[in-house]
Design an enzyme around this catalytic site. Structure first.
Site, PDB file in Angstrom:
ATOM      1  N   PRO A  23       0.836  -1.204   0.000  1.00 11.34           N
ATOM      2  CA  PRO A  23       0.000   0.000   0.000  1.00 11.34           C
ATOM      3  C   PRO A  23       0.868   1.251   0.000  1.00 11.34           C
ATOM      4  O   PRO A  23       1.810   1.361   0.785  1.00 11.34           O
ATOM      5  CB  PRO A  23      -0.807  -0.125   1.297  1.00 11.34           C
ATOM      6  N   ALA A  57      -3.425   3.156   2.373  1.00  9.68           N
ATOM      7  CA  ALA A  57      -4.069   3.366   3.662  1.00  9.68           C
ATOM      8  C   ALA A  57      -5.344   4.169   3.450  1.00  9.68           C
ATOM      9  O   ALA A  57      -5.301   5.324   3.024  1.00  9.68           O
ATOM     10  CB  ALA A  57      -3.129   4.096   4.614  1.00  9.68           C
ATOM     11  N   TYR A 181       0.510   4.935  13.423  1.00  7.25           N
ATOM     12  CA  TYR A 181      -0.891   5.306  13.357  1.00  7.25           C
ATOM     13  C   TYR A 181      -1.651   4.665  14.531  1.00  7.25           C
ATOM     14  O   TYR A 181      -1.047   4.030  15.394  1.00  7.25           O
ATOM     15  CB  TYR A 181      -1.458   4.955  11.984  1.00  7.25           C
ATOM     16  N   ARG A 228      -0.821  -5.377   9.199  1.00 10.23           N
ATOM     17  CA  ARG A 228       0.515  -4.802   9.021  1.00 10.23           C
ATOM     18  C   ARG A 228       1.019  -4.294  10.362  1.00 10.23           C
ATOM     19  O   ARG A 228       0.370  -3.502  11.020  1.00 10.23           O
ATOM     20  CB  ARG A 228       0.516  -3.664   8.001  1.00 10.23           C
ATOM     21  N   ARG A 322       8.320   1.067  -4.002  1.00 13.66           N
ATOM     22  CA  ARG A 322       8.918   1.996  -4.960  1.00 13.66           C
ATOM     23  C   ARG A 322       9.363   1.325  -6.256  1.00 13.66           C
ATOM     24  O   ARG A 322       9.348   1.945  -7.315  1.00 13.66           O
ATOM     25  CB  ARG A 322      10.084   2.735  -4.299  1.00 13.66           C
TER      26      ARG A 322
END
Length: 354
Positions: A23, A57, A181, A228, A322
């Site tokens: 993600p 996300a 988070y 995750r 990436r």
């Protein structure tokens, strides 16, 4: 046959290979609604041979967004906007996944595309960030500590988002408990200073995540459920790989199928050295200690490197980010490099096959 190109079945769903798209936030939504950019961005990876394409996300509530430009899935309008994107991914042979998230104390911040940093003020479209304790991430506003009613609301929001995700056609749901988070904030003693049943002991700090896992599993019984984790805060006194392994085992008992092992993001003073495969050892530790399937992520940029991670038994699959941005056909290229005979080259591209 290459291990990387051996299919893998999770919760009755078979990914055609073990090279998946991680993600990656695009900060390009409007009121949480994904745009044409998201459609092109995500479906190209399926055309490029990915086994699973995991959407970024995606906030379970408006206040769960990292920035005002994040995607969401807190309404049926969001669900309906995601549906054609999901159809595009699935029609190209990949499993479609979505990462459900709440940014916690790192919410209401300016996107990386802005020339501003820190918290977005209310008069500029921001909102009150929430967290386990009134402890700010360095440079951000102090969050409001969630009360018990608020925690119940978070669990309900994750469940409703999971239901909408499956209605949109997503087959894989990932609970985001990493990168500083909300769920990670509850797990780590560096950000969780609560004195109630959600703070203190590991069992208490893991309580919210485990409630979310149970609720998501109940709301999406047919989906493959991933979690995750950041397996290390890379800071003294923080969350670590042993605690990650323990909680992963508990989460598996609540219905989680697979674990996506990343690291960091909780505190600004983290100390880590980044390099090729720098998080693979964390994935291997969780896999070995918890006895659960994991994927590794973090600068896994070429086919031979990814194949070696699997051959060494350090992970069951590999996620890349990436490298997929640099080459949306990473899997097609990797198959050629490894000599894997795959049958899912798009017919329109077969003339380019080496």
């Amino acid at each position: 046959m290459s291990l990387l190109f051996t299919p893998l079945t999770v919760h009755g769903l078979t990914a055609r290979n073990r090279l998946w798209v991680a993600p990656m936030c695009q900060y390009s939504a409007v009121d949480g609604i994904p745009q044409e950019w998201h459609h092109t961005h995500l479906t190209q990876f399926a055309s490029g041979g990915a086994g699973i394409v995991m959407a970024e996300a995606t906030a379970v509530s408006p206040e769960g967004r990292i920035s005002p430009d994040d995607t969401g899935i807190w309404s049926d309008a969001h669900r309906d906007a995601w549906a054609p994107i999901v159809r595009g991914i699935r029609s190209r042979g990949a499993l479609a996944g979505i990462q459900l998230a709440h940014a916690g104390r790192k919410a209401s911040t300016w996107s990386p595309f802005s020339d501003r940093r820190g918290t977005v003020a209310a008069e500029e479209g921001g909102w009150q960030a929430l967290g386990p304790s009134p402890i700010a991430f360095d440079g951000f506003a102090v969050p409001a500590a969630l009360d018990l009613e608020g925690l119940d609301g978070v669990v309900d929001d994750f469940a409703a988002a999971a239901r909408r995700a499956t209605e949109a056609g997503f087959q894989v749901i990932e609970i985001h408990a990493a990168h500083g988070y909300l769920l990670h904030e509850f797990l780590s003693p560096l950000s969780n200073h609560r004195a109630d049943e959600y703070g203190g002991s590991l069992e208490n700090r893991a309580r919210l995540l485990l409630r979310v896992a149970e609720a998501v599993r109940a709301a999406a019984p047919d989906a493959a459920l991933f979690v995750r984790f950041s397996a290390s805060d890379w800071a003294e006194g923080g969350w670590d790989a042993d605690e990650t392994a323990t909680v992963a085992r508990w989460a598996a008992g609540r219905g989680a199928d697979f674990f996506d092992i990343s690291s960091g993001g909780l505190v600004a003073h983290q100390q880590l050295t980044v390099g090729p495969g720098y998080q693979v050892a964390l994935a291997a530790h969780v896999r070995r200690v918890a006895g659960v399937p994991v994927n590794a992520v973090g600068m896994i940029d070429d086919a031979a490197q990814a194949e070696q991670v699997l051959a060494a038994g350090e992970a069951d699959a590999v996620m890349a980010g990436r490298e997929w941005l640099r080459d949306p056909h990473y899997a097609l290229r990797a198959a050629s490099e490894l000599g894997a005979d795959i049958d899912y080259w798009p017919v329109q591209y077969v003339r380019a096959r080496r």
